[in-house]
Design a protein around this motif. Sequence first.
Motif, PDB file in Angstrom:
ATOM      1  N   GLY A  78       0.624  -0.991   0.125  1.00 28.52           N
ATOM      2  CA  GLY A  78      -0.119  -0.184   0.044  1.00 28.52           C
ATOM      3  C   GLY A  78       1.054   1.010   0.088  1.00 28.52           C
ATOM      4  O   GLY A  78       0.732   1.979  -1.022  1.00 28.52           O
ATOM      5  N   ASN A  82       0.347   3.998  -3.257  1.00 26.37           N
ATOM      6  CA  ASN A  82       0.188   5.150  -2.417  1.00 26.37           C
ATOM      7  C   ASN A  82       1.529   6.372  -3.316  1.00 26.37           C
ATOM      8  O   ASN A  82       1.228   7.808  -3.372  1.00 26.37           O
ATOM      9  N   TYR A 164     -11.073  -6.130  -5.369  1.00 28.58           N
ATOM     10  CA  TYR A 164      -9.155  -5.589  -5.489  1.00 28.58           C
ATOM     11  C   TYR A 164      -8.830  -6.107  -6.275  1.00 28.58           C
ATOM     12  O   TYR A 164      -9.141  -7.228  -6.435  1.00 28.58           O
ATOM     13  N   PHE A 177      -8.950   7.575  -6.592  1.00 30.10           N
ATOM     14  CA  PHE A 177      -8.056   6.680  -5.853  1.00 30.10           C
ATOM     15  C   PHE A 177      -7.689   7.754  -4.456  1.00 30.10           C
ATOM     16  O   PHE A 177      -7.588   7.600  -3.558  1.00 30.10           O
ATOM     17  N   PHE A 183      -4.645   3.820   0.292  1.00 29.35           N
ATOM     18  CA  PHE A 183      -4.126   2.720   1.001  1.00 29.35           C
ATOM     19  C   PHE A 183      -3.730   2.664   2.280  1.00 29.35           C
ATOM     20  O   PHE A 183      -2.970   4.196   2.896  1.00 29.35           O
ATOM     21  N   ASP A 184      -4.261   2.279   3.618  1.00 23.97           N
ATOM     22  CA  ASP A 184      -4.433   2.172   4.865  1.00 23.97           C
ATOM     23  C   ASP A 184      -3.124   2.242   4.703  1.00 23.97           C
ATOM     24  O   ASP A 184      -2.329   0.671   5.287  1.00 23.97           O
ATOM     25  N   GLN A 193      -4.541  -4.472   3.770  1.00 28.70           N
ATOM     26  CA  GLN A 193      -4.712  -3.583   2.990  1.00 28.70           C
ATOM     27  C   GLN A 193      -5.303  -3.401   1.482  1.00 28.70           C
ATOM     28  O   GLN A 193      -6.395  -2.702   1.531  1.00 28.70           O
ATOM     29  N   TRP A 197      -9.084  -1.393   1.365  1.00 31.42           N
ATOM     30  CA  TRP A 197      -9.491   0.067   0.105  1.00 31.42           C
ATOM     31  C   TRP A 197     -10.654  -0.674  -0.526  1.00 31.42           C
ATOM     32  O   TRP A 197     -11.475  -0.268  -0.992  1.00 31.42           O
ATOM     33  N   ARG A 200     -14.162   0.178   1.143  1.00 24.20           N
ATOM     34  CA  ARG A 200     -14.060   1.801   1.603  1.00 24.20           C
ATOM     35  C   ARG A 200     -14.132   2.192  -0.296  1.00 24.20           C
ATOM     36  O   ARG A 200     -15.791   2.822   0.399  1.00 24.20           O
ATOM     37  N   CYS A 237      -8.928  -2.387   9.325  1.00 22.74           N
ATOM     38  CA  CYS A 237     -10.649  -2.910   8.259  1.00 22.74           C
ATOM     39  C   CYS A 237     -11.457  -2.928   8.573  1.00 22.74           C
ATOM     40  O   CYS A 237     -12.762  -2.730   7.611  1.00 22.74           O
TER      41      CYS A 237
END
Length: 296
Positions: A78, A82, A164, A177, A183-184, A193, A197, A200, A237
């Motif tokens: 992630g 990112n 995903y 995005f 991503f967390d 992750q 994502w 969410r 999550c």
Amino acid sequence: MASKYRVHHSRMPRERQGRATFAVAIVDHGTSEQLREAIEWYRAHLNHNLFVVTVGEAPLEEWDDVSFIVFATWATLGEKINAVANECMANYFLITRSDLYLVRFDGQRLFAKGTSRIAWASVVANSHKEIVPSLRIPHMEGDRIEADSDFPLLDEERGVRTLYPLLGLGLYDRAVFQRLRGFDEHIESSYYQLLDWGLRAALMGHRVISTSALLMQFIERESVIEDRSEKRGYLRCYTKALSYKKKRDGTIELKKPKRAFFDRSVWKDEVKPRLRWQVKEDFPSLVASWKQEEEQ
């Protein structure tokens, strides 16, 4: 997080760079020779705002038309994706790996207008050219969230919905995005992750589509399996996925998950102040609508 990596930008003349339609990011996951071969292949066949994501050192002097995102130490998947989203300055970005072949990239289908999706998920094959079950479907097993696996439909022109992209492999809409905040990075597990994502995105009404227009094949891996072990931060999550209840009038209200699946910090810092206003579904209604869509 920007403090964990440094960026060596391409020395391509500025007038040739501009704002690209899409960028290609090769995540370094194989041998040094595989990375070299991957870079040369993409430079020759799909040289669109090309990035390499690696850890430690990078062969910068060999490719002055390639940008390198270099992490000082180990980073999660992630964090790497990112970083690509933060640095690429493109409308879309493709995530691939150095231990993969890009078998198919049908730009006409992938960039067709009128298709609503946050990402295209790649169909994935193993080293024997066998398609692996890359579809991910939300499911509840007792109190636990699961992502069931299934095989993609290769003859489906418009693709099939998935939760995903497997291993993050896909073409992402950069603007959407980043509106989802990517991503967390407080979750250590790449699987959680991706699950976080995807959930969410789905709960907010976005779609990830698996498509045969994008196909990647592992060079040496016969088995393509996710590590689903519960590493640090995985409860984030669960908290973000199970903190909502959809009322009969369609409005969303907050509800705390069971204590065993509750992370107080993410409830306080993200769910209550921000996510509650963006969510359109709760997890049970998402699962039900997914099943109904599959049956049609």
